[in-house]
Scaffold this motif. Structure first.
Motif, mmCIF file in Angstrom:
data_model
loop_
_atom_site.group_PDB
_atom_site.id
_atom_site.type_symbol
_atom_site.label_atom_id
_atom_site.label_comp_id
_atom_site.label_asym_id
_atom_site.label_seq_id
_atom_site.Cartn_x
_atom_site.Cartn_y
_atom_site.Cartn_z
ATOM 1 N N ALA A 234 0.831 -1.207 0.000
ATOM 2 C CA ALA A 234 0.000 0.000 0.000
ATOM 3 C C ALA A 234 0.865 1.257 0.000
ATOM 4 N N ALA A 235 1.949 1.247 0.789
ATOM 5 C CA ALA A 235 2.842 2.406 0.829
ATOM 6 C C ALA A 235 3.507 2.626 -0.526
ATOM 7 N N GLY A 236 3.912 1.536 -1.175
ATOM 8 C CA GLY A 236 4.506 1.654 -2.500
ATOM 9 C C GLY A 236 3.527 2.236 -3.506
ATOM 10 N N PHE A 237 2.279 1.812 -3.409
ATOM 11 C CA PHE A 237 1.238 2.327 -4.310
ATOM 12 C C PHE A 237 1.019 3.817 -4.073
ATOM 13 N N LEU A 238 0.917 4.221 -2.806
ATOM 14 C CA LEU A 238 0.672 5.626 -2.483
ATOM 15 C C LEU A 238 1.848 6.516 -2.877
ATOM 16 N N SER A 239 3.075 5.994 -2.753
ATOM 17 C CA SER A 239 4.253 6.808 -3.071
ATOM 18 C C SER A 239 4.329 7.137 -4.553
ATOM 19 N N GLU A 240 3.653 6.347 -5.389
ATOM 20 C CA GLU A 240 3.680 6.581 -6.822
ATOM 21 C C GLU A 240 2.572 7.541 -7.270
ATOM 22 N N LYS A 241 1.670 7.860 -6.358
ATOM 23 C CA LYS A 241 0.575 8.759 -6.687
ATOM 24 C C LYS A 241 0.969 10.212 -6.448
ATOM 25 N N SER A 242 0.168 11.109 -6.996
ATOM 26 C CA SER A 242 0.455 12.545 -6.854
ATOM 27 C C SER A 242 -0.088 13.054 -5.523
ATOM 28 N N ILE A 243 0.438 12.489 -4.444
ATOM 29 C CA ILE A 243 -0.006 12.873 -3.100
ATOM 30 C C ILE A 243 1.196 13.401 -2.340
ATOM 31 N N ALA A 244 1.061 14.582 -1.765
ATOM 32 C CA ALA A 244 2.155 15.145 -0.981
ATOM 33 C C ALA A 244 2.470 14.228 0.193
ATOM 34 N N PHE A 245 3.733 14.092 0.506
ATOM 35 C CA PHE A 245 4.157 13.206 1.588
ATOM 36 C C PHE A 245 3.447 13.559 2.888
ATOM 37 N N GLU A 246 3.287 14.842 3.167
ATOM 38 C CA GLU A 246 2.678 15.279 4.424
ATOM 39 C C GLU A 246 1.221 14.867 4.533
ATOM 40 N N GLU A 247 0.572 14.577 3.412
ATOM 41 C CA GLU A 247 -0.839 14.209 3.440
ATOM 42 C C GLU A 247 -1.056 12.707 3.568
ATOM 43 N N LEU A 248 -0.001 11.932 3.497
ATOM 44 C CA LEU A 248 -0.132 10.477 3.603
ATOM 45 C C LEU A 248 -0.434 10.062 5.035
ATOM 46 N N PRO A 249 -1.106 8.925 5.228
ATOM 47 C CA PRO A 249 -1.297 8.400 6.593
ATOM 48 C C PRO A 249 0.048 8.152 7.260
ATOM 49 N N ALA A 250 0.082 8.276 8.576
ATOM 50 C CA ALA A 250 1.345 8.125 9.317
ATOM 51 C C ALA A 250 2.003 6.782 9.029
ATOM 52 N N ALA A 251 1.210 5.722 8.958
ATOM 53 C CA ALA A 251 1.781 4.393 8.713
ATOM 54 C C ALA A 251 2.444 4.321 7.342
ATOM 55 N N ALA A 252 1.824 4.961 6.335
ATOM 56 C CA ALA A 252 2.404 4.955 4.992
ATOM 57 C C ALA A 252 3.721 5.724 4.970
ATOM 58 N N LYS A 253 3.783 6.845 5.689
ATOM 59 C CA LYS A 253 5.030 7.613 5.754
ATOM 60 C C LYS A 253 6.156 6.748 6.317
ATOM 61 N N ARG A 254 5.862 6.042 7.407
ATOM 62 C CA ARG A 254 6.903 5.220 8.028
ATOM 63 C C ARG A 254 7.342 4.090 7.109
ATOM 64 N N ARG A 255 6.387 3.484 6.384
ATOM 65 C CA ARG A 255 6.756 2.379 5.486
ATOM 66 C C ARG A 255 7.619 2.890 4.336
ATOM 67 N N ILE A 256 7.328 4.063 3.823
ATOM 68 C CA ILE A 256 8.103 4.638 2.710
ATOM 69 C C ILE A 256 9.527 4.926 3.166
ATOM 70 N N ILE A 257 9.676 5.535 4.339
ATOM 71 C CA ILE A 257 11.006 5.837 4.856
ATOM 72 C C ILE A 257 11.746 4.542 5.192
ATOM 73 N N HIS A 258 11.051 3.586 5.774
ATOM 74 C CA HIS A 258 11.661 2.294 6.115
ATOM 75 C C HIS A 258 12.238 1.622 4.872
ATOM 76 N N ALA A 259 11.462 1.601 3.784
ATOM 77 C CA ALA A 259 11.916 0.952 2.548
ATOM 78 C C ALA A 259 13.165 1.626 1.991
ATOM 79 N N GLN A 260 13.224 2.955 2.074
ATOM 80 C CA GLN A 260 14.395 3.662 1.563
ATOM 81 C C GLN A 260 15.630 3.406 2.419
ATOM 82 N N LEU A 261 15.451 3.307 3.730
ATOM 83 C CA LEU A 261 16.580 2.993 4.603
ATOM 84 C C LEU A 261 17.132 1.608 4.293
#
Length: 453
Positions: free
Chosen positions: A248-275
């Motif tokens: 779900a986080a991967g799907f949301l990261s590809e959409k035209s949604i500002a990072f600040e508007e994403l759910p908290a869980a999605a933000k953490r998953r996106i940062i986790h994957a990059q780390l």
């Protein structure tokens, strides 16, 4: 031999089903001398011929128990010799390593041991390192991480296959994760296997031993007789939900949604994957620091990361940008003018829909609700990224400057506007960002004009 035959079959089935070890593979088996690793070695050795595996033994002497540590080493050497297997032995003064690094003995031991395993695997030319973790280890680890504080990644436990922390090209495989300590000990007793007893496993100064000898017996005896199966089932469910969250986080990261508007869980998953992609340990503290702020954050070995929108970039030091000027703007309905260096911007907010907004030739229009109430105005910094309108992925501003043939001497003078979370929505001389374009859902419009003094 019924129990022995059953365990051989069970472990062999797990290996085949999860493809932990393929046919004709070379496998380095970590052997401490304790009952778990001795059983693992005997099971893999019994299955080796039918699978054309080539095994070798790796033993690491932590030099923590004096003569006992040396006796463990001699025991493992003799066992490997009796089985006709090559034996790699390493050692380190783990107490000194821990003191010098300012970390716990357990952490220093783990790092040194994994480094040795990786070095031995590369020397022998194999890519798999077999470890003897079992289901009781999973249960103990669950409570250890729960007590220390952990997210879904920590609470899902150890996977059957994972990259070596010392070399991501090597795989750690755990064929005994589906086997309990009781089954392992019963197997060793039935086959009359000799092994070494580690007295430190009874030392309740260590959290793992307090969990094993104090906490778990109380929980099993007074609260949940079926605790083991409950926890193992919970680990499976958490693993499934983690997989869904990552998708779900991967799907949301590809959409035209500002990072600040994403759910908290999605933000953490996106940062986790990059780390993980950057081969960094995704600790809870580091992830939260990067999610909550776009300021540089020091992590391993004194390096620093900072979040630019939803992208992580490496910076030389935390103080790299401390002296650079920046302005915080709060747009309102009346026109405002602010200057930075030789540039001046005029801006205001208006209500209205996209089809009623008329754009002057010298201005840009943005969806104000996607930006938020505060804007940071600053100059370009190395590592900056953004996603230009019409593009599917973000790009480094440096690459954009090269494509536009903007001279290096002028790049640091160019202005950049970001959201409060650090996501770039406007770059002087370039297209606006995808996530702030006007849409049919736009209700607030930011009008933005640039003047050069």
């Amino acid at each position: 031999m019924l129990m022995a035959d059953a365990l051989f079959s069970q472990v062999g089935g797990e290996i085949a089903e999860q493809r932990l070890i393929t046919k004709r593979a070379k496998v380095l088996v970590g052997v401490s001398g304790g009952v778990d690793s001795i059983v693992l070695l005997h099971v893999l050795n019994a299955l080796a011929s039918a699978n054309s595996w080539k095994l070798a033994v790796a033993h690491f002497n932590h030099r923590l128990r004096g003569r006992d540590s040396n006796s463990d080493e001699r025991f493992v050497r003799r066992l490997a010799d009796r089985l006709g297997l090559r034996c790699f032995v390493g050692e380190a003064d783990v107490s000194a390593l821990a003191k010098n690094a300012g970390e716990s003995i357990e952490m220093a031991a783990r790092k040194a041991r994994h480094q040795f395993f990786a070095d031995a695997a590369r020397e022998w030319g194999c890519r798999r390192i077999a470890l003897a973790h079992h289901s009781d280890d999973q249960i103990e680890l669950f409570f250890i991480r729960l007590l220390r504080g952990a997210g879904i990644d920590g609470l899902t436990g150890m996977p059957a296959v994972s990259p070596s922390p010392a070399d991501k090209r090597l795989s750690l495989v755990r064929p005994l994760l589906g086997i309990s300590r009781t089954e392992i000990e019963a197997f060793a007793q039935r086959l009359k296997l000799k092994f070494r007893e580690d007295s430190s496993n009874r030392d309740t100064r260590h959290l793992r031993n307090r969990v094993r000898h104090d906490l778990l017996p109380i929980l099993r005896g007074n609260f949940q007789p079926g605790l083991d199966q409950v926890i193992l089932r919970t680990l499976q469910q958490l693993g499934d939900e983690k997989e869904l969250a990552d998708q779900a986080a991967g799907f949301l990261s590809e959409k035209s949604i500002a990072f600040e508007e994403l759910p908290a869980a999605a933000k953490r998953r996106i940062i986790h994957a990059q780390l993980i992609r950057k081969c960094e340990t995704p600790s809870f503290k580091l992830i939260d620091a990067l999610v909550d702020s776009n300021a540089p954050v020091v992590h391993s070995e004194g390096k620093a990361l900072r979040r630019v929108g939803g992208e992580l970039v490496e910076v030389e030091s935390v103080s790299a940008f401390e002296d650079e000027p920046e302005l915080v703007l709060t747009p309102m309905r009346a026109w405002q003018t602010r200057s930075l260096g030789s540039r001046t911007v005029r801006f205001r907010v208006q209500s209205g829909k996209m089809d009623k907004a008329r754009k002057d030739p010298d201005e840009e229009l943005f969806d104000f609700d996607r930006i938020g109430p505060n804007i940071t105005l600053r100059h370009w910094r190395p590592g900056d990224r953004y996603r230009p309108i019409g593009m599917k992925q973000s790009k480094k501003l440096q690459d954009c400057f090269v494509n536009q043939k903007i001279p290096k001497t002028l790049r640091h003078q160019l202005l950049v506007a970001t959201t409060a979370g650090g996501e770039i929505f406007w770059v002087e001389g370039l297209r606006i960002a995808e996530f702030v374009k006007l849409t049919s859902g736009t209700r607030g419009i930011l009008r933005w004009q640039l003047e050069q003094l």
